[in-house]
Design an enzyme around this catalytic site. Structure first.
Site, PDB file in Angstrom:
ATOM      1  N   ASP A 163     -44.479  22.177 -17.256  1.00  0.00           N
ATOM      2  CA  ASP A 163     -43.827  22.875 -16.141  1.00  0.00           C
ATOM      3  C   ASP A 163     -44.404  24.281 -15.949  1.00  0.00           C
ATOM      4  OD1 ASP A 163     -42.046  23.839 -14.300  1.00  0.00           O
ATOM      5  OD2 ASP A 163     -40.244  23.386 -15.452  1.00  0.00           O
ATOM      6  N   GLY A 202     -45.200  21.264  -6.155  1.00  0.00           N
ATOM      7  CA  GLY A 202     -46.042  20.849  -5.032  1.00  0.00           C
ATOM      8  C   GLY A 202     -47.034  21.913  -4.574  1.00  0.00           C
ATOM      9  N   ASP A 223     -36.993  22.499  -6.989  1.00  0.00           N
ATOM     10  CA  ASP A 223     -35.939  21.683  -7.613  1.00  0.00           C
ATOM     11  C   ASP A 223     -34.995  21.060  -6.574  1.00  0.00           C
ATOM     12  OD1 ASP A 223     -37.135  23.031  -9.706  1.00  0.00           O
ATOM     13  OD2 ASP A 223     -35.273  23.381 -10.769  1.00  0.00           O
TER      14      ASP A 223
HETATM   15  C1  GLA Z   1     -37.737  24.388 -13.740  1.00  0.00           C
HETATM   16  C2  GLA Z   1     -37.890  22.915 -13.435  1.00  0.00           C
HETATM   17  C3  GLA Z   1     -36.604  22.187 -13.793  1.00  0.00           C
HETATM   18  C4  GLA Z   1     -36.266  22.423 -15.276  1.00  0.00           C
HETATM   19  C5  GLA Z   1     -36.221  23.900 -15.594  1.00  0.00           C
HETATM   20  C6  GLA Z   1     -36.157  24.158 -17.084  1.00  0.00           C
HETATM   21  O1  GLA Z   1     -36.809  24.981 -12.903  1.00  0.00           O
HETATM   22  O2  GLA Z   1     -38.221  22.707 -12.084  1.00  0.00           O
HETATM   23  O3  GLA Z   1     -36.722  20.809 -13.519  1.00  0.00           O
HETATM   24  O4  GLA Z   1     -37.230  21.779 -16.057  1.00  0.00           O
HETATM   25  O5  GLA Z   1     -37.384  24.577 -15.094  1.00  0.00           O
HETATM   26  O6  GLA Z   1     -36.161  25.519 -17.396  1.00  0.00           O
END
Ligand code: GLA
Length: 425
Positions: A163, A202, A223
């Site tokens: 991430d 994206g 998200d």
């Molecule tokens: C981001 C991701 C989420 C989650 C959080 C965790 O916001 O998009 O899906 O994994 O981090 O901190």
């Protein structure tokens, strides 16, 4: 150019200009340059974030694994039980702290959990990121990709969510390719196959290049919030269910076996039971069923965020509908396209490996409406007779030679599967 090709070309040029995709115009996806041979159908499972955020521990994971078995989730095809952010021991930059599991939350370690998952026929996933810290501020993997990949493999991990926290929004694509490619290479050099999810909001049109790095799925947007149709973006950031659906229109061509557009973890059934780190007002049962139907149709990974230990019977029935799951897990791996969109009434169609088609009739409006699909006009199928099965009613609706019309209530999605009926000779 012969007449048939000329007509096909005109259809391909005119329909997109009208905002309509031709189901028949979809080309077979290109094969990625590199592949780990995994996720030939979209990964299905659970992720801890939507419901628990950082409040995760060994007991929750064991109970979730047990609930996968007792609730029928495993038998419906859900395999991955994924730890999201918050399993790590330290908050702070990686060049100051090592990456280790939190011994208070996970007293017997992560390998214990993956052994437990394996003993139940399931797989364990984990989370990290390419930065010094993850989105919740824990140590990331930057500069330690090989070491971390080897550690995850030694723990028996089979899925990694990697991430970027929506960072590098304007970074040049070669920089992004290095960031995600380094971890992809490190994972591929392990003996254990590890599915790689590039979570990058994206940015950088990730769908255009991620598959060629061996990445198995990539988030197409920010998200997902627990909302069906919130006006605008919550906090200028979150996408509701319909926003995410719209975001994916036109990206179908980038998905295929081993590499998928990821519409984010599902919020099915969360309704007020989510973690405080997820926003949203919740949705109705009908709306959650629409959400599930469309994630399945679009070939998104089906990773649910609901607490499977305590989900109600409606949520369980939604998540374990094997006939809808079969569309998502179809071997052809061809996501649906939106073939028509008129006044909030939308038709999606998905070709399946046995020659049948799945059709979803979505009513985004506030009033019940009759929706009609013509296999000839909308799907360009030359069938003179076809049979229809309703995948939520689990009922055969009969044989048709005229367009099919269904009453669709506000925010509902009817999902049907259509088969050609050939006359006996
Ligand atoms: C981001 C991701 C989420 C989650 C959080 C965790 O916001 O998009 O899906 O994994 O981090 O901190």
């Amino acid at each position: 150019m012969n007449r048939k090709n000329l007509i096909a070309l005109l259809v391909m040029m005119i329909l997109p200009a009208l905002g309509v995709n031709s189901a028949m115009a979809a080309d077979a996806p290109k094969k990625p340059k590199i592949s780990n041979g995994l996720a030939l159908t979209p990964p299905m499972g659970w992720s801890s974030w939507n419901n628990f955020a950082e409040h995760i521990n060994e007991q929750l994971m064991i109970e979730t694994i047990d609930a996968f078995v007792s609730s029928g989730m495993r038998d419906a095809g859900y395999t991955y039980v994924n730890l999201d952010d918050g399993w790590q021991r330290y908050k702070g930059a990686r060049n100051k702290y090592p990456l280790e599991f939190d011994p208070v939350k996970f007293p017997r370690g992560i390998k214990y959990l993956s052994d437990y998952a394996h003993s139940k026929g399931l797989k364990l996933g984990i989370y990290s990121g390419p930065g010094q810290t993850t989105c919740a501020g824990y140590t990331g993997s930057e500069g330690h990709e090989k070491q971390d990949a080897a550690m995850f493999a030694s723990w028996g991990i089979e899925h990694l969510k990697y991430d970027s926290c929506c960072s590098h929004k304007d970074a040049p694509v070669p920089v992004l390719k290095t960031i995600f490619g380094d971890m992809s290479k490190a994972l591929m050099s392990q003996k254990r196959g590890i599915v790689l999810h590039a979570c990058h909001c994206g940015w950088g049109n990730i769908w255009e290049w991620a598959a060629d790095l061996g990445i198995n799925h990539w988030r197409i947007g920010q998200d997902l919030s627990d909302d069906f149709d919130y006006p605008g973006n919550r906090e200028g950031y979150y996408f509701d269910i319909l926003d995410m659906l719209d975001r994916g229109v036109g990206l179908e061509q980038y998905a295929g076996p081993g590499h998928w557009n990821d519409y984010d973890m599902m919020v099915v059934g969360l309704a007020g039971k989510r973690s405080k780190d997820l926003v949203g007002a919740g949705a109705s049962n009908v709306e959650y069923r629409t959400h599930f139907s469309l994630w399945a149709m679009m070939d998104s990974p089906l990773l649910t965020g609901t607490d499977v230990r305590s989900m109600d019977s409606y949520t369980k029935e939604t998540l374990t509908n094997k006939e809808v799951i079969a569309l998502n897990q179809d071997a052809l791996g061809r996501p649906a396209t939106r073939i028509s969109s008129v006044n909030g009434l939308e038709i999606f169609a998905k070709e399946l490996s046995d020659g049948s088609w799945a059709v979803a009739l979505l009513n985004r409006g506030s009033a019940t409406a009759d929706m009609t699909v013509s296999l000839r006009k909308d799907l360009h199928l030359p069938w003179s007779k076809y049979s229809i099965r309703d995948l939520w009613q689990h009922a055969d609706l009969g044989t048709y030679d005229i367009p099919y019309t269904a009453e669709v209530i506000s925010h509902e999605t009817k999902v049907i599967r259509v088969y050609e009926v050939k006359d006996a000779k």
